[in-house]
Design a protein around this motif. Structure first.
Motif, short mmCIF file in Angstrom:
data_model
loop_
_atom_site.label_atom_id
_atom_site.label_comp_id
_atom_site.label_asym_id
_atom_site.label_seq_id
_atom_site.Cartn_x
_atom_site.Cartn_y
_atom_site.Cartn_z
N GLY A 154 17.66 62.59 122.39
CA GLY A 154 18.83 63.08 123.12
C GLY A 154 19.84 63.57 122.10
O GLY A 154 19.77 63.21 120.92
N GLN A 155 20.76 64.41 122.55
CA GLN A 155 21.74 64.97 121.64
C GLN A 155 23.06 65.20 122.37
O GLN A 155 23.07 65.64 123.53
CB GLN A 155 21.20 66.30 121.09
CG GLN A 155 22.00 66.88 119.97
CD GLN A 155 21.34 68.14 119.41
OE1 GLN A 155 20.70 68.90 120.12
NE2 GLN A 155 21.51 68.35 118.12
N VAL A 156 24.15 64.89 121.68
CA VAL A 156 25.50 65.13 122.19
C VAL A 156 26.23 65.95 121.12
O VAL A 156 26.19 65.60 119.95
CB VAL A 156 26.27 63.81 122.41
CG1 VAL A 156 27.66 64.08 122.97
CG2 VAL A 156 25.49 62.86 123.32
N ILE A 157 26.86 67.04 121.55
CA ILE A 157 27.62 67.88 120.62
C ILE A 157 28.98 68.15 121.25
O ILE A 157 29.06 68.48 122.44
CB ILE A 157 26.91 69.21 120.35
CG1 ILE A 157 25.51 68.97 119.79
CG2 ILE A 157 27.73 70.09 119.41
CD1 ILE A 157 24.64 70.22 119.76
N VAL A 158 30.04 68.01 120.47
CA VAL A 158 31.37 68.40 120.94
C VAL A 158 31.92 69.42 119.95
O VAL A 158 32.05 69.15 118.77
CB VAL A 158 32.34 67.21 121.06
CG1 VAL A 158 33.69 67.69 121.58
CG2 VAL A 158 31.78 66.14 121.97
N SER A 159 32.21 70.61 120.48
CA SER A 159 32.86 71.64 119.67
C SER A 159 34.26 71.85 120.23
O SER A 159 34.54 71.49 121.37
CB SER A 159 32.06 72.94 119.69
OG SER A 159 32.02 73.47 121.00
N ARG A 160 35.12 72.43 119.41
CA ARG A 160 36.49 72.65 119.86
C ARG A 160 37.02 73.95 119.30
O ARG A 160 36.65 74.37 118.21
CB ARG A 160 37.39 71.49 119.46
CG ARG A 160 37.60 71.39 117.97
CD ARG A 160 38.37 70.16 117.55
NE ARG A 160 39.79 70.30 117.78
CZ ARG A 160 40.65 69.30 117.67
NH1 ARG A 160 40.23 68.10 117.34
NH2 ARG A 160 41.93 69.49 117.89
N THR A 161 37.88 74.57 120.08
CA THR A 161 38.58 75.76 119.65
C THR A 161 40.06 75.50 119.91
O THR A 161 40.48 75.42 121.07
CB THR A 161 38.12 77.01 120.42
OG1 THR A 161 36.71 77.15 120.27
CG2 THR A 161 38.83 78.25 119.91
N ASP A 162 40.83 75.32 118.84
CA ASP A 162 42.27 75.12 118.99
C ASP A 162 42.93 76.46 119.29
O ASP A 162 42.41 77.52 118.93
CB ASP A 162 42.85 74.51 117.71
CG ASP A 162 42.35 73.08 117.49
OD1 ASP A 162 42.21 72.34 118.46
OD2 ASP A 162 42.09 72.73 116.32
N HIS A 163 44.07 76.41 119.97
CA HIS A 163 44.84 77.61 120.32
C HIS A 163 43.99 78.60 121.11
O HIS A 163 44.03 79.80 120.86
CB HIS A 163 45.41 78.29 119.07
CG HIS A 163 46.09 77.33 118.14
ND1 HIS A 163 47.25 76.65 118.48
CD2 HIS A 163 45.75 76.90 116.90
CE1 HIS A 163 47.60 75.86 117.48
NE2 HIS A 163 46.71 75.99 116.51
N PHE A 164 43.23 78.10 122.07
CA PHE A 164 42.39 78.95 122.92
C PHE A 164 43.28 79.55 124.00
O PHE A 164 43.59 78.93 124.99
CB PHE A 164 41.26 78.13 123.55
CG PHE A 164 40.26 78.96 124.29
CD1 PHE A 164 39.24 79.59 123.61
CD2 PHE A 164 40.33 79.12 125.67
CE1 PHE A 164 38.29 80.36 124.29
CE2 PHE A 164 39.40 79.88 126.35
CZ PHE A 164 38.38 80.50 125.66
N GLY A 165 43.71 80.77 123.80
CA GLY A 165 44.67 81.39 124.71
C GLY A 165 44.05 82.15 125.87
O GLY A 165 44.75 82.62 126.75
N ALA A 166 42.72 82.28 125.88
CA ALA A 166 42.06 83.12 126.88
C ALA A 166 41.98 82.49 128.27
O ALA A 166 41.89 83.18 129.27
CB ALA A 166 40.67 83.50 126.40
N GLY A 167 41.98 81.17 128.37
CA GLY A 167 41.89 80.50 129.67
C GLY A 167 40.47 80.19 130.10
O GLY A 167 39.50 80.68 129.53
N MET A 168 40.36 79.38 131.14
CA MET A 168 39.06 78.90 131.61
C MET A 168 38.20 80.01 132.20
O MET A 168 36.97 80.01 132.03
CB MET A 168 39.23 77.77 132.63
CG MET A 168 37.94 77.10 133.03
SD MET A 168 37.03 76.31 131.66
CE MET A 168 38.02 74.83 131.42
N ASP A 169 38.80 80.99 132.88
CA ASP A 169 38.00 82.06 133.47
C ASP A 169 37.25 82.85 132.40
O ASP A 169 36.08 83.20 132.57
CB ASP A 169 38.87 83.00 134.32
CG ASP A 169 39.32 82.33 135.62
OD1 ASP A 169 38.66 81.37 136.05
OD2 ASP A 169 40.34 82.77 136.18
N VAL A 170 37.89 83.11 131.28
CA VAL A 170 37.23 83.82 130.18
C VAL A 170 36.14 82.94 129.58
O VAL A 170 35.05 83.42 129.25
CB VAL A 170 38.26 84.24 129.11
CG1 VAL A 170 37.58 84.76 127.85
CG2 VAL A 170 39.20 85.30 129.68
#
Length: 193
Positions: free
Chosen positions: A86-102
């Motif tokens: 099994g595998q779990v990965i968490v990535s992050r993008t700070d200052h994501f200004g595009a919003g959830m729809d994008v």
């Protein structure tokens, strides 16, 4: 002797009750979202803006993705065919200004381009997140030993109040997905303060 008439629920009692009620509300609304106690056999990973539970004994590594963004990977034991159980990965993008729809458009496109079948998608609640969305995919992967593994993968995208986009990915061989605890990992995902 002068009799003093006491009044039940007088101003001091009402003020004390009000202060106590406010303290209870404020304690429940603190900016830091505490993770729930993990299920038996799980431990909690605590990042600066998120937490999740994962099976005890799995290996945690820290890396960066192709953009240089922080990445946390948690791997189960290696199987005979060379894959992780099994595998779990968490990535992050700070200052994501595009919003959830994008984010939804990007995620759908990337998965389809890589040959993954979208098995389902829906908006979800992630405690502490402003918005969250779940995308489930299925695909086949050829291992280093030449075996073909049918993979079930779930991504939960969570947008924090501070504008950070998180992507929790849980994946495992389809027939082992539940047995290795992937549903518990997914449901434990929390955004902090």
């Amino acid at each position: 002797m002068v009799a003093v008439k006491t009044q039940k629920g007088g101003p001091v009692v009402r003020l004390t009750a009000l202060v106590c009620a406010l303290l209870v509300v404020l304690a429940g609304c603190s900016g830091k979202q505490e993770p729930p106690k993990p299920a038996a056999g799980f431990t909690v990973y605590e990042g600066d803006v998120y937490t999740f539970a994962y099976p005890e004994g799995w290996t945690v590594t820290h890396d960066t993705d192709e953009r240089g963004a922080p990445l946390v990977e948690v791997h189960g034991p290696t199987t005979a065919n060379g894959t992780y159980r099994g595998q779990v990965i968490v990535s992050r993008t700070d200052h994501f200004g595009a919003g959830m729809d994008v984010m939804k458009v990007q995620a759908r496109a990337l998965n389809q381009l890589s040959g993954r079948r979208i098995a389902g998608e829906r908006d979800v609640e992630v405690p502490g997140a402003e918005q969250a969305w779940r995308l489930e995919t299925a695909y086949e992967e050829t291992t280093s030993t030449g075996a073909t593994v049918r993979v079930r993968s779930i991504d939960v995208y969570a947008l924090t109040g501070g504008g950070t986009m998180l992507d929790l990915t849980v994946r495992a061989a389809r027939e082992e997905f539940d047995a290795v605890g992937m549903p518990e990992v997914e449901s434990s995902f929390r955004v902090r303060g």
